[in-house]
Write a protein that holds these residues in place. Structure first.
Motif, short mmCIF file in Angstrom:
data_model
loop_
_atom_site.label_atom_id
_atom_site.label_comp_id
_atom_site.label_asym_id
_atom_site.label_seq_id
_atom_site.Cartn_x
_atom_site.Cartn_y
_atom_site.Cartn_z
N ALA A 1 7.53 1.84 -11.42
CA ALA A 1 6.35 2.52 -11.86
C ALA A 1 5.98 1.98 -10.66
CB ALA A 1 6.01 1.60 -13.22
N ALA A 2 5.49 1.65 -9.51
CA ALA A 2 4.54 1.33 -8.40
C ALA A 2 5.13 2.14 -7.26
CB ALA A 2 4.98 0.02 -7.98
N ASN A 3 6.34 2.86 -7.33
CA ASN A 3 7.23 3.88 -6.35
C ASN A 3 7.39 5.63 -6.87
OD1 ASN A 3 7.17 1.83 -3.59
ND2 ASN A 3 8.28 1.23 -5.53
N THR A 4 6.94 5.30 -8.50
CA THR A 4 7.18 7.24 -8.88
C THR A 4 5.82 7.50 -9.45
OG1 THR A 4 8.08 8.45 -9.95
CG2 THR A 4 8.31 6.32 -10.52
N THR A 5 5.72 8.49 -9.70
CA THR A 5 4.29 9.07 -10.81
C THR A 5 4.87 9.28 -11.74
OG1 THR A 5 4.13 11.39 -9.84
CG2 THR A 5 2.19 9.48 -9.12
N LEU A 6 6.75 9.68 -12.08
CA LEU A 6 7.23 10.14 -13.32
C LEU A 6 7.04 8.72 -14.69
CD1 LEU A 6 10.88 11.10 -12.21
CD2 LEU A 6 9.07 12.43 -12.72
N PRO A 7 6.94 9.40 -15.67
CA PRO A 7 6.84 8.47 -16.58
C PRO A 7 8.09 7.20 -16.80
CG PRO A 7 6.56 10.94 -17.78
CD PRO A 7 7.27 10.64 -16.27
N VAL A 8 7.76 5.84 -16.89
CA VAL A 8 8.62 4.74 -16.53
C VAL A 8 8.61 4.52 -18.20
CG1 VAL A 8 9.57 2.70 -15.66
CG2 VAL A 8 8.67 4.40 -14.62
N ILE A 9 9.47 3.88 -18.57
CA ILE A 9 9.68 3.42 -19.89
C ILE A 9 10.11 2.15 -19.93
CG2 ILE A 9 10.23 3.58 -22.51
CD1 ILE A 9 10.70 6.70 -21.93
N GLY A 10 9.28 0.96 -19.70
CA GLY A 10 10.36 -0.51 -19.70
C GLY A 10 10.84 -1.08 -21.24
N ILE A 11 11.44 -1.48 -20.79
CA ILE A 11 12.84 -2.29 -22.01
C ILE A 11 12.88 -3.21 -21.64
CG2 ILE A 11 15.28 -2.47 -23.86
CD1 ILE A 11 15.95 0.76 -22.98
N PRO A 12 11.84 -4.65 -22.39
CA PRO A 12 12.11 -5.93 -21.78
C PRO A 12 13.55 -6.38 -23.23
CG PRO A 12 10.73 -6.33 -23.45
CD PRO A 12 11.33 -3.59 -23.22
N VAL A 13 14.69 -7.12 -21.74
CA VAL A 13 16.12 -7.49 -22.78
C VAL A 13 16.10 -8.65 -22.86
CG1 VAL A 13 18.37 -7.42 -21.93
CG2 VAL A 13 16.54 -5.85 -21.66
N LYS A 14 16.36 -8.96 -24.25
CA LYS A 14 16.47 -10.20 -24.98
C LYS A 14 17.28 -11.49 -23.44
CE LYS A 14 17.67 -13.39 -28.98
NZ LYS A 14 17.65 -12.97 -30.13
N SER A 15 16.49 -12.85 -23.44
CA SER A 15 17.89 -13.80 -22.66
C SER A 15 18.02 -14.72 -23.78
CB SER A 15 17.57 -13.62 -21.09
OG SER A 15 16.53 -13.99 -21.31
N SER A 16 18.91 -15.62 -22.86
CA SER A 16 19.31 -16.98 -23.23
C SER A 16 17.64 -18.14 -23.48
CB SER A 16 20.61 -17.30 -22.75
OG SER A 16 20.25 -17.90 -21.14
N THR A 17 16.86 -17.28 -22.59
CA THR A 17 16.04 -18.35 -22.68
C THR A 17 14.13 -17.88 -22.87
OG1 THR A 17 14.83 -17.59 -20.44
CG2 THR A 17 16.14 -19.45 -20.49
N LEU A 18 13.44 -18.04 -24.00
CA LEU A 18 11.88 -17.87 -24.65
C LEU A 18 12.44 -16.31 -25.13
CD1 LEU A 18 10.40 -18.16 -21.49
CD2 LEU A 18 10.02 -19.55 -23.25
N ASP A 19 13.99 -15.68 -25.44
CA ASP A 19 14.63 -14.67 -26.82
C ASP A 19 13.69 -13.58 -26.29
OD1 ASP A 19 16.07 -16.84 -28.81
OD2 ASP A 19 13.55 -16.97 -30.06
N GLY A 20 13.67 -13.64 -25.03
CA GLY A 20 13.65 -11.67 -24.53
C GLY A 20 11.70 -11.97 -24.75
N LEU A 21 10.35 -12.71 -25.07
CA LEU A 21 9.73 -12.59 -24.63
C LEU A 21 8.78 -12.95 -23.08
CD1 LEU A 21 6.61 -12.88 -26.23
CD2 LEU A 21 6.28 -14.69 -26.73
N ASP A 22 9.61 -13.91 -22.65
CA ASP A 22 8.92 -13.41 -20.58
C ASP A 22 9.32 -12.05 -20.66
OD1 ASP A 22 11.47 -13.73 -21.34
OD2 ASP A 22 12.66 -14.98 -19.57
N ALA A 23 10.71 -11.49 -20.85
CA ALA A 23 10.12 -10.35 -20.53
C ALA A 23 9.46 -9.26 -21.18
CB ALA A 23 12.33 -9.75 -20.80
N LEU A 24 9.58 -9.29 -22.53
CA LEU A 24 8.70 -8.61 -23.27
C LEU A 24 7.29 -8.53 -22.24
CD1 LEU A 24 7.33 -6.74 -25.37
CD2 LEU A 24 6.91 -9.02 -27.03
N LEU A 25 6.51 -10.12 -22.06
CA LEU A 25 4.81 -10.02 -21.23
C LEU A 25 5.49 -9.94 -19.78
CD1 LEU A 25 4.26 -13.77 -22.94
CD2 LEU A 25 3.31 -11.07 -23.37
N SER A 26 6.06 -9.61 -18.91
CA SER A 26 6.31 -9.34 -17.60
C SER A 26 6.42 -7.96 -17.80
CB SER A 26 7.81 -10.02 -17.04
OG SER A 26 7.65 -11.06 -16.85
N THR A 27 7.33 -7.01 -18.93
CA THR A 27 7.14 -6.05 -19.00
C THR A 27 5.83 -4.86 -19.25
OG1 THR A 27 9.08 -5.82 -19.13
CG2 THR A 27 8.40 -3.45 -18.86
#
Length: 164
Positions: A75-101
């Motif tokens: 998103a920092a490098n385009t003005t096109l719409p960007v849709i983020g998918i936080p992916v669940k990993s073995s740590t924190l059940d994806g909450l870390d990815a959700l907050l980062s996204t």
């Protein structure tokens, strides 16, 4: 028709993103799939984002787990719409990815779907394209009507069984 860019931080995200590809296929929306890491291949991720509009993309889906900075880097490098998918990993059940996204700074928006929410990411990308494509919008309307009919059919069965 413009195409959708699908970018994942690692090929281990592919099982999640296959749901997005299946949804795009169902609606006849073209797409390209790439593996670019915000941390390991930042130059390639940046070049992809910067060239996306010129290369015929109408929106970009970016999926990553753990630190999950990929959607923001795109998103920092385009003005096109960007849709983020936080992916669940073995740590924190994806909450870390959700907050980062989802926690993007002002001026660099990323639409964020649920953890592992690839189908909704694809549908949102289709809606973005459908805003200027009447045929695609009609397909979305038909899909929504079909989904509603299925729910109402299930409702009738439940009512018949439990309402006396």
């Amino acid at each position: 028709m413009k195409k959708i860019g699908i970018v994942m931080g690692s090929d281990s995200d592919l099982p999640v993103l296959e749901k997005a590809m299946t949804t795009l296929d169902k609606f006849g929306v073209p797409y390209e799939v790439h593996v670019y890491s915000a941390h390991r291949t930042p130059v390639e991720a940046k070049e992809f984002a910067q060239q996306a509009r010129a290369n015929g993309f109408g929106a970009i889906i970016a999926a990553a787990g753990k630190a999950a900075h990929l959607a923001g880097a795109i998103a920092a490098n385009t003005t096109l719409p960007v849709i983020g998918i936080p992916v669940k990993s073995s740590t924190l059940d994806g909450l870390d990815a959700l907050l980062s996204t989802v926690q993007m700074p002002g001026g660099i928006p990323v639409a964020t779907v649920a953890i592992d929410g690839a189908e909704n990411a694809a549908l949102l990308a289709i809606q973005v394209l459908g805003a200027s494509d009447a045929e695609l919008a009609a397909k979305l309307d038909a899909a929504r009507a079909e989904a509603a009919a299925k729910v109402l059919e299930k409702n009738k069965a439940v009512e018949a069984k439990y309402n006396h």
